[in-house]
Scaffold this motif. Structure first.
Motif, short mmCIF file in Angstrom:
data_model
loop_
_atom_site.label_atom_id
_atom_site.label_comp_id
_atom_site.label_asym_id
_atom_site.label_seq_id
_atom_site.Cartn_x
_atom_site.Cartn_y
_atom_site.Cartn_z
N PHE A 180 6.10 7.39 -12.71
CA PHE A 180 6.27 7.77 -11.17
C PHE A 180 4.57 7.91 -10.77
O PHE A 180 4.23 8.75 -11.45
N SER A 181 4.23 7.14 -9.97
CA SER A 181 2.67 7.40 -9.32
C SER A 181 2.79 7.49 -8.10
O SER A 181 3.30 6.39 -7.29
N VAL A 182 1.77 8.15 -7.41
CA VAL A 182 1.41 8.48 -6.00
C VAL A 182 -0.10 8.37 -5.87
O VAL A 182 -0.61 9.29 -6.67
N SER A 183 -0.56 7.66 -4.99
CA SER A 183 -2.04 7.30 -4.75
C SER A 183 -2.37 7.33 -3.17
O SER A 183 -1.67 6.69 -2.51
N CYS A 184 -2.77 8.34 -2.69
CA CYS A 184 -3.25 8.55 -1.28
C CYS A 184 -4.59 8.99 -1.00
O CYS A 184 -4.81 10.06 -1.31
N PRO A 185 -5.41 8.33 -0.14
CA PRO A 185 -6.75 8.81 0.24
C PRO A 185 -6.35 9.90 0.98
O PRO A 185 -5.43 10.09 1.80
N PRO A 186 -7.16 11.12 0.50
CA PRO A 186 -7.14 12.47 1.13
C PRO A 186 -7.06 12.59 2.78
O PRO A 186 -6.40 13.29 3.46
N GLU A 187 -7.79 11.58 3.30
CA GLU A 187 -8.13 11.48 4.72
C GLU A 187 -6.89 10.83 5.35
O GLU A 187 -6.83 10.76 6.78
N GLY A 215 10.17 0.12 -16.30
CA GLY A 215 9.06 0.07 -15.54
C GLY A 215 8.35 1.28 -14.80
O GLY A 215 8.60 2.30 -15.15
N ASN A 216 8.07 0.82 -13.57
CA ASN A 216 7.47 2.27 -12.69
C ASN A 216 7.73 1.88 -11.26
O ASN A 216 8.06 0.92 -10.75
N ILE A 217 7.73 3.16 -10.60
CA ILE A 217 7.80 3.27 -9.17
C ILE A 217 6.60 3.48 -8.65
O ILE A 217 5.99 4.79 -9.37
N SER A 218 5.98 3.16 -7.81
CA SER A 218 4.34 3.88 -7.26
C SER A 218 4.55 3.73 -5.80
O SER A 218 5.12 2.93 -5.09
N ILE A 219 3.97 4.82 -5.10
CA ILE A 219 3.55 4.86 -3.82
C ILE A 219 2.11 5.21 -3.77
O ILE A 219 1.48 5.73 -4.24
N SER A 220 1.69 4.23 -2.76
CA SER A 220 0.31 4.03 -2.35
C SER A 220 0.26 3.91 -0.73
O SER A 220 1.10 3.66 -0.08
N VAL A 221 -1.02 4.22 -0.56
CA VAL A 221 -1.13 4.10 1.13
C VAL A 221 -2.46 3.55 1.34
O VAL A 221 -3.61 3.59 0.71
N GLN A 222 -2.52 2.88 2.55
CA GLN A 222 -3.62 2.09 3.08
C GLN A 222 -3.86 2.52 4.49
O GLN A 222 -2.79 2.44 5.18
N GLN A 223 -5.26 3.01 4.76
CA GLN A 223 -5.33 3.37 6.07
C GLN A 223 -5.96 2.29 6.78
O GLN A 223 -6.89 1.73 6.39
N TYR A 224 -5.42 1.69 8.13
CA TYR A 224 -5.80 0.84 9.06
C TYR A 224 -5.97 1.73 10.33
O TYR A 224 -5.90 2.79 10.55
N GLU A 225 -6.65 0.80 11.13
CA GLU A 225 -7.44 1.47 12.59
C GLU A 225 -5.91 1.88 13.34
O GLU A 225 -5.91 3.05 13.73
N LEU A 226 -4.95 1.21 13.40
CA LEU A 226 -3.87 1.32 14.44
C LEU A 226 -2.78 1.76 13.82
O LEU A 226 -1.67 2.62 14.19
#
Ligand code: ADP
Length: 300
Positions: A180-187, A215-226
C-alpha cells in the motif's frame, strides 16, 4: 373651416386620443406582467394580489399559470420534506434492531455449535452487517439527492486527507498481502469537504482492496491549475470496457464479482459526493490489468 374639415379634424383628435389611451393601457398591462414575473422569480407571487375583474386576459392567463407553478413548487417542497423525514425514520428505526441482530449473531457464534449451525450464525452476522451498510448508504445518497445535506467544500491540503485514508486502509490491504503506497506533493491543495470526500475516496480504496488478490494499491496525486487529481490504482481483476460506464449506476455489480461481497452502491455514492462539490471521476481499466480511478477535485 367647412363641416367636412371639422368632422375630419374631430376624427383625427379621437383617433389620437384612442391611440394614447391604448398605449397607456398596453404600458400598464406590460408593467403588471413584468411585476408578476418579478414576484414569481423572487418567490413572492401571490394570486390574491391580482383582482381577476381588473386585469386583462393575458394577465389573467399568466396569473393562473404562475399560481399553478407556485402550487407545484410548494408541493415539491412538501414532498421533499416528507421524503427526508421518511428516510430519517427508516435510518433511526432500523438502527437498534439491526445492532441487536448483529449482537445475537455474535453471541450465537460464541456458543458450542456444530459446523452447520456455526456457518448459519456467521451468515446471520454478515448479512445483517450488509443490511446495515446498505441502509446507511441509501440514507446518505438520498440525503445528498434531496439536498438535506450538502458537502461544504473548503480549501484544504490533500496530503492531510490522504493521511486519514492511509490510517483507515493500510492494515486491511496488508492483511490481504497487498502493498500500500501513498505519494502526494506536500503543496497539493483543493476545495473539498473533508468528511464527505474521505468517504468517497474510502469507497474507491475499499474496492481496490476488495477486487485485488495480489500486487499493490497506490494512491498518487497530481496538481493542475484548475483541478487536483487523486488516482487510486490497483493491480486487481480490472473492469471490461463495456461495463465501465455502468459501474457508477446504483446497484450495478460487475459480472465477474457476483461471488464477492458488495451491494453496488459505493461508486454511485462516491461519484455523487464528488460531483456535488464540482469535481468529477474517471476510470481506466482493462480485464486482468487492474484499474485506476481518477478523482478530480476543483481548486477554485
Ligand atoms: P460493489 O463493490 O459493492 O459491487 P461499487 O458500486 O463499489 O459496488 O462498484 C460497482 C462495480 O464496479 C463492482 O461491482 C465491480 O464490478 C466494479 N468495480 C469497482 N471498483 C473496482 C475495482 N477497483 N476493480 C475492479 N472492479 C471494480
Amino acid at each position: 373651416m367647412n363641416t367636412i374639415s371639422c368632422i375630419a379634424l374631430l376624427l383625427a383628435v379621437c383617433a389620437l386620443l384612442a391611440a394614447a389611451v391604448y398605449d397607456l393601457h398596453t404600458r400598464r398591462v406590460s408593467q403588471r406582467l413584468d411585476e408578476m414575473l418579478d414576484a414569481a422569480i423572487q418567490g413572492g407571487f401571490t394570486p390574491s394580489r391580482y383582482d381577476e375583474s381588473h386585469i386583462s386576459r393575458t394577465e389573467s392567463k399568466l396569473s393562473r399559470f404562475l399560481t399553478a407553478s407556485v402550487l407545484s413548487r410548494d408541493k415539491i417542497e412538501t414532498d421533499r420534506k416528507q421524503l427526508a423525514q421518511t428516510i430519517g425514520d427508516i435510518s433511526h428505526q432500523t438502527r437498534t434492531p439491526i445492532a441487536n441482530i448483529k449482537l445475537y449473531a455474535e453471541l450465537l457464534q460464541e456458543q458450542d455449535l456444530n459446523g452447520d449451525a456455526r456457518e448459519l450464525a456467521e451468515q446471520i452476522g454478515s448479512q445483517s452487517a450488509k443490511l446495515e451498510f446498505l441502509i446507511q448508504a441509501l440514507v446518505k445518497t438520498s440525503r445528498l439527492e434531496t439536498g438535506v445535506v450538502q458537502p461544504a467544500p473548503e480549501y484544504s491540503m490533500v496530503a492531510e486527507l490522504l493521511e486519514v485514508l492511509e490510517s483507515s486502509y493500510r492494515s486491511a490491504a496488508e492483511e490481504k498481502g497487498l502493498s500500500f503506497s501513498v505519494s502526494c506533493p506536500p503543496e497539493a491543495s483543493a476545495r473539498f469537504d473533508r468528511k464527505w470526500t474521505a468517504e468517497a475516496l474510502g469507497n474507491f480504496v475499499d474496492n481496490a482492496i476488495k477486487y485485488t488478490d495480489k500486487g499493490n494499491i497506490s494512491i498518487s496525486v497530481q496538481q493542475y491549475e484548475l483541478f487536483c487529481r487523486v488516482d487510486v490504482s490497483d493491480t486487481g481483476i480490472g473492469i471490461p470496457e463495456a461495463e465501465q460506464a455502468a459501474i457508477f449506476q446504483r446497484f450495478y455489480r460487475g459480472e465477474e464479482v457476483r461471488q464477492r461481497d458488495g451491494v453496488g452502491i459505493g461508486l454511485y455514492l462516491a461519484r455523487q459526493i464528488i460531483s456535488a462539490q464540482g469535481g468529477y471521476v474517471k476510470v481506466r481499466s482493462a480485464p486482468g490489468q487492474g484499474a485506476v480511478f481518477s478523482i478530480f477535485l476543483p481548486r477554485t
